[in-house]
Design a protein around this motif. Sequence first.
Motif, PDB file in Angstrom:
ATOM      1  N   GLY A  90       0.822  -1.209   0.000  1.00 18.59           N
ATOM      2  CA  GLY A  90       0.000   0.000   0.000  1.00 18.59           C
ATOM      3  C   GLY A  90       0.849   1.249   0.000  1.00 18.59           C
ATOM      4  N   SER A  91       0.385   2.269   0.713  1.00 15.59           N
ATOM      5  CA  SER A  91       1.045   3.577   0.697  1.00 15.59           C
ATOM      6  C   SER A  91       2.032   3.806   1.833  1.00 15.59           C
ATOM      7  N   GLN A  92       2.233   2.794   2.698  1.00 17.43           N
ATOM      8  CA  GLN A  92       3.102   3.011   3.851  1.00 17.43           C
ATOM      9  C   GLN A  92       4.517   3.401   3.422  1.00 17.43           C
ATOM     10  N   PRO A  93       5.270   4.074   4.303  1.00 18.04           N
ATOM     11  CA  PRO A  93       6.607   4.554   3.943  1.00 18.04           C
ATOM     12  C   PRO A  93       7.552   3.425   3.531  1.00 18.04           C
ATOM     13  N   TYR A 145      12.246  12.778   2.535  1.00 14.74           N
ATOM     14  CA  TYR A 145      10.897  12.212   2.691  1.00 14.74           C
ATOM     15  C   TYR A 145       9.937  12.919   1.740  1.00 14.74           C
ATOM     16  N   CYS A 146       9.055  12.123   1.144  1.00 12.90           N
ATOM     17  CA  CYS A 146       8.053  12.684   0.241  1.00 12.90           C
ATOM     18  C   CYS A 146       6.739  11.923   0.402  1.00 12.90           C
ATOM     19  N   LYS A 147       5.666  12.675   0.549  1.00 18.13           N
ATOM     20  CA  LYS A 147       4.329  12.083   0.509  1.00 18.13           C
ATOM     21  C   LYS A 147       3.683  12.587  -0.764  1.00 18.13           C
ATOM     22  N   TYR A 148       3.391  11.667  -1.672  1.00 23.77           N
ATOM     23  CA  TYR A 148       2.830  12.007  -2.974  1.00 23.77           C
ATOM     24  C   TYR A 148       1.326  12.247  -2.874  1.00 23.77           C
ATOM     25  N   ASN A 185      -1.102  10.834  -4.152  1.00 23.98           N
ATOM     26  CA  ASN A 185      -1.904   9.611  -4.021  1.00 23.98           C
ATOM     27  C   ASN A 185      -1.763   8.951  -2.653  1.00 23.98           C
ATOM     28  N   GLY A 186      -0.950   9.555  -1.758  1.00 21.53           N
ATOM     29  CA  GLY A 186      -0.763   9.031  -0.406  1.00 21.53           C
ATOM     30  C   GLY A 186       0.486   8.194  -0.214  1.00 21.53           C
ATOM     31  N   ASP A 187       1.152   7.792  -1.288  1.00 18.19           N
ATOM     32  CA  ASP A 187       2.374   6.995  -1.172  1.00 18.19           C
ATOM     33  C   ASP A 187       3.442   7.803  -0.441  1.00 18.19           C
ATOM     34  N   GLU A 188       4.144   7.125   0.495  1.00 23.04           N
ATOM     35  CA  GLU A 188       5.208   7.777   1.257  1.00 23.04           C
ATOM     36  C   GLU A 188       6.547   7.117   0.949  1.00 23.04           C
ATOM     37  N   VAL A 189       7.572   7.964   0.724  1.00 22.81           N
ATOM     38  CA  VAL A 189       8.897   7.474   0.344  1.00 22.81           C
ATOM     39  C   VAL A 189       9.975   8.276   1.063  1.00 22.81           C
TER      40      VAL A 189
END
Length: 152
Positions: A13-16, A88-91, A93-97
């Motif tokens: 999913g979108s978790q980091p 850190y980036c939260k896109y 669509n909710g994806d975290e990287v």
Amino acid sequence: MADYVRELRKLIGSQPVILCGAGVIIINSKGEILLQRRMDNDLWAVPGGAVELGETVEETAIREVFEETGLRVRNLKLLGIYSGEDTYCKYPNGDEVYWITMAFMSNEFDGCIRPDNYESKECKFFSIEELPENLFNIDRLVLNDYLKSIGE
């Protein structure tokens, strides 16, 4: 988006996550820097993206530049490696990287600029004095280091 990342997101999913990326500051004969306006967040960014499985960061940089801008870049020189909280980036669509990014520079390229209209909606050379304010967070770090390296 890279196939590896797409498959990873199906599982978690979108978790980091921690991802490795590469980008290139492309400099033309006037000393201007090529930036792309991203489709996902409308921010200006250095062309680049995520490393695919089995790919070197240099191969990633060359592939991503071509995919996003239509240019074939050569003779990459490492500018720096970026990681940690600042990447850190939260896109949208909710994806975290959390990115580990290798930034390169090159003034050797050919081809015609053509945004891919998938990740890039616009590509444009900017003078150092007129860089846009709405920059992708990691690329602000990269561009600041580039400006320091050329004494600006």
